[in-house]
Design a protein around this motif. Structure first.
Motif, mmCIF file in Angstrom:
data_model
loop_
_atom_site.group_PDB
_atom_site.id
_atom_site.type_symbol
_atom_site.label_atom_id
_atom_site.label_comp_id
_atom_site.label_asym_id
_atom_site.label_seq_id
_atom_site.Cartn_x
_atom_site.Cartn_y
_atom_site.Cartn_z
ATOM 1 N N PHE A 1 2.078 10.540 1.774
ATOM 2 C CA PHE A 1 1.450 9.188 2.288
ATOM 3 C C PHE A 1 1.039 9.462 3.744
ATOM 4 N N ILE B 1 -5.227 8.362 -6.514
ATOM 5 C CA ILE B 1 -5.376 8.349 -4.863
ATOM 6 C C ILE B 1 -5.556 6.828 -4.483
ATOM 7 N N ARG B 2 -4.960 6.424 -3.599
ATOM 8 C CA ARG B 2 -5.122 5.044 -3.026
ATOM 9 C C ARG B 2 -5.246 5.226 -1.568
ATOM 10 N N LEU B 3 -6.598 4.223 -1.271
ATOM 11 C CA LEU B 3 -7.010 4.463 0.261
ATOM 12 C C LEU B 3 -7.017 3.209 0.684
ATOM 13 N N SER B 4 -6.703 3.042 1.870
ATOM 14 C CA SER B 4 -6.968 1.898 2.785
ATOM 15 C C SER B 4 -7.746 1.955 4.064
ATOM 16 N N LYS C 1 -5.150 4.420 5.885
ATOM 17 C CA LYS C 1 -4.059 4.977 5.363
ATOM 18 C C LYS C 1 -4.392 5.481 3.821
ATOM 19 N N ALA C 2 -3.517 6.431 3.285
ATOM 20 C CA ALA C 2 -3.936 7.279 2.251
ATOM 21 C C ALA C 2 -2.783 7.826 1.473
ATOM 22 N N LEU C 3 -2.919 7.689 0.100
ATOM 23 C CA LEU C 3 -1.686 7.968 -0.712
ATOM 24 C C LEU C 3 -2.048 8.714 -1.758
ATOM 25 N N ILE C 4 -1.568 9.779 -2.190
ATOM 26 C CA ILE C 4 -2.059 10.660 -3.464
ATOM 27 C C ILE C 4 -0.843 11.075 -4.175
ATOM 28 N N ASN D 1 4.083 12.668 -3.452
ATOM 29 C CA ASN D 1 3.169 11.635 -3.209
ATOM 30 C C ASN D 1 2.925 11.334 -1.895
ATOM 31 N N PHE E 1 0.867 -1.304 0.114
ATOM 32 C CA PHE E 1 -0.091 -0.145 0.181
ATOM 33 C C PHE E 1 0.788 1.179 -0.125
ATOM 34 N N LEU F 1 1.087 3.730 -7.417
ATOM 35 C CA LEU F 1 0.421 4.785 -8.112
ATOM 36 C C LEU F 1 0.581 4.342 -9.666
#
Lengths: 259, 106
Positions: free
Chosen positions: B72, B4-7, B21-24, B70, A52, A58
């Motif tokens: 996190f 965007i990635r979310l967990s 958790k969050a990633l942009i 990016n 993650f 990405l």
């Protein structure tokens, strides 16, 4: 007679890098070959291991979306490669049977776009191509690097090897001096790695982005104050083949995280 | 549109401490760098982050030019009720990107 012997001597000394200088640099012993991963700090390793938090994902995610979506006039990558391309990236660069040329993953993707999708060629440094190579390489993650180096590939392998062992730039350094002879030692704050490409495309902190192996090679050439070759240059593809052969058996790690 | 990635855990027991958790994907250009021709590269960053749980703000952060590309974030909250967890990033010029995830609390 003497002249013939002298000529023979010159020919012998011109062949093979072992006799290229008084102090030839040996290959890394097979049992000592390790991935660049082992030279990272524990924190960076943890970032790479967390699927993650690893920012390389990405690009993998974007690559997957591109892979599934229609490109050009006709079809998506997945209309042909419905099961993805598991294992494919570990065998690149390879000889294209039709043209006889050595091509890398970037070249292969653009070839598919031209021949099968009638789509435009993606520039080497475009985010789209980087995303597609990241996605494809990720599908081979954990598989051992296994390139074909015989037949038509043999001359590319030796051209790549030549590049690796040739001193160049204002610093007059070869790749081998750092990565064969001095790996494990310090270059300022960094530990010198063995220079394997098994993590690429990789996310580098220095770039704050994902990048291709050619971008890394250009950085190395710039670092020794040599003229970097253009992206996608055939010599860099040859070097890519030599690096893959040199790293044979190491597991592909893309998207790796590197300094 | 930034990636965007979310967990977010899809379900949790009431009272559980859960990790979000969050990633942009964003370059977070600091404004202090110069290009190859010596020209200044303008600052281009996300300045605010906010996370809401069923409308209530549970976490917020301000980003400056020193934040890496990016960004996190990882933080914890207590699962209290079934609802939507929304993550919102605001650009220095006001543009907003957001994404959300549902959580079922039993």
């Amino acid at each position: 007679m003497i002249r013939i012997a002298l000529a023979a001597l010159i020919i012998i000394s011109a062949c093979g890098r072992q006799s290229a200088g008084p102090d030839p640099i040996p290959e890394i012993n097979a049992e000592d070959v390790v991935s660049g991963y082992s030279f990272l700090t524990a924190e960076t390793q943890a970032l790479q291991d967390d699927d993650f938090a690893n920012p390389g994902f990405l690009w993998v995610d974007r690559g997957e979306r591109l892979f599934e979506s229609t490109q050009g006039v006709s079809q998506s990558c997945s209309s042909c490669h419905s099961d993805g391309l598991v294992g494919a990236a570990a065998t690149f660069p390879k000889i294209d049977p039709a043209s006889g040329a050595l091509i890398n993953l970037e070249g292969r993707i653009n070839m598919c776009r031209k021949d099968h999708q009638q789509a435009d060629q993606l520039p080497y440094t475009s985010d789209e191509l980087l995303s597609l190579t990241s996605y494809t390489a990720h599908q081979s993650r954990g598989m051992p690097i296994n390139v074909d180096t015989i037949g038509q590939a043999a001359k590319h392998l030796s051209a790549g090897e030549d590049y690796f062992f040739t001193r160049r730039g204002q610093f007059n350094l070869s790749c081998a001096q750092c990565h064969n002879q001095s790996w494990g030692q310090k270059l300022r704050g960094d530990t010198i790695s063995q220079g394997h490409g098994n993590g690429f495309p990789a996310y580098r902190f220095e770039w704050q982005s994902m990048g291709s192996l050619h971008q890394r090679l250009r950085d190395c050439d710039t670092g020794i104050r040599a003229e970097p070759l253009p992206y996608g240059d055939q010599t860099y593809v040859d070097v890519e083949l030599y690096l893959a052969a040199r790293a044979a058996g190491l597991k592909l790690e893309s998207p790796a995280v590197r300094r | 549109m930034a990636s965007i990635r979310l967990s977010v855990p899809s379900k949790a027991a009431s009272g559980d401490v859960i990790e979000l958790k969050a990633l942009i994907q964003y370059p977070m250009e600091s404004g202090y760098r110069r290009g190859s021709r010596g020209e200044a590269i303008a600052r281009d960053i996300i300045t605010k982050f906010e996370c809401t749980y069923d409308g209530e703000v549970i976490f917020k952060a301000s980003f400056g030019p020193g934040v890496a590309a990016n960004p996190f974030l990882s933080f914890h909250t207590v699962a209290t009720k079934t609802g939507t967890i929304t993550f919102k990033w605001t650009h220095q010029h006001g543009e907003v990107w957001s994404d959300s995830a549902e959580i079922i609390v039993t």
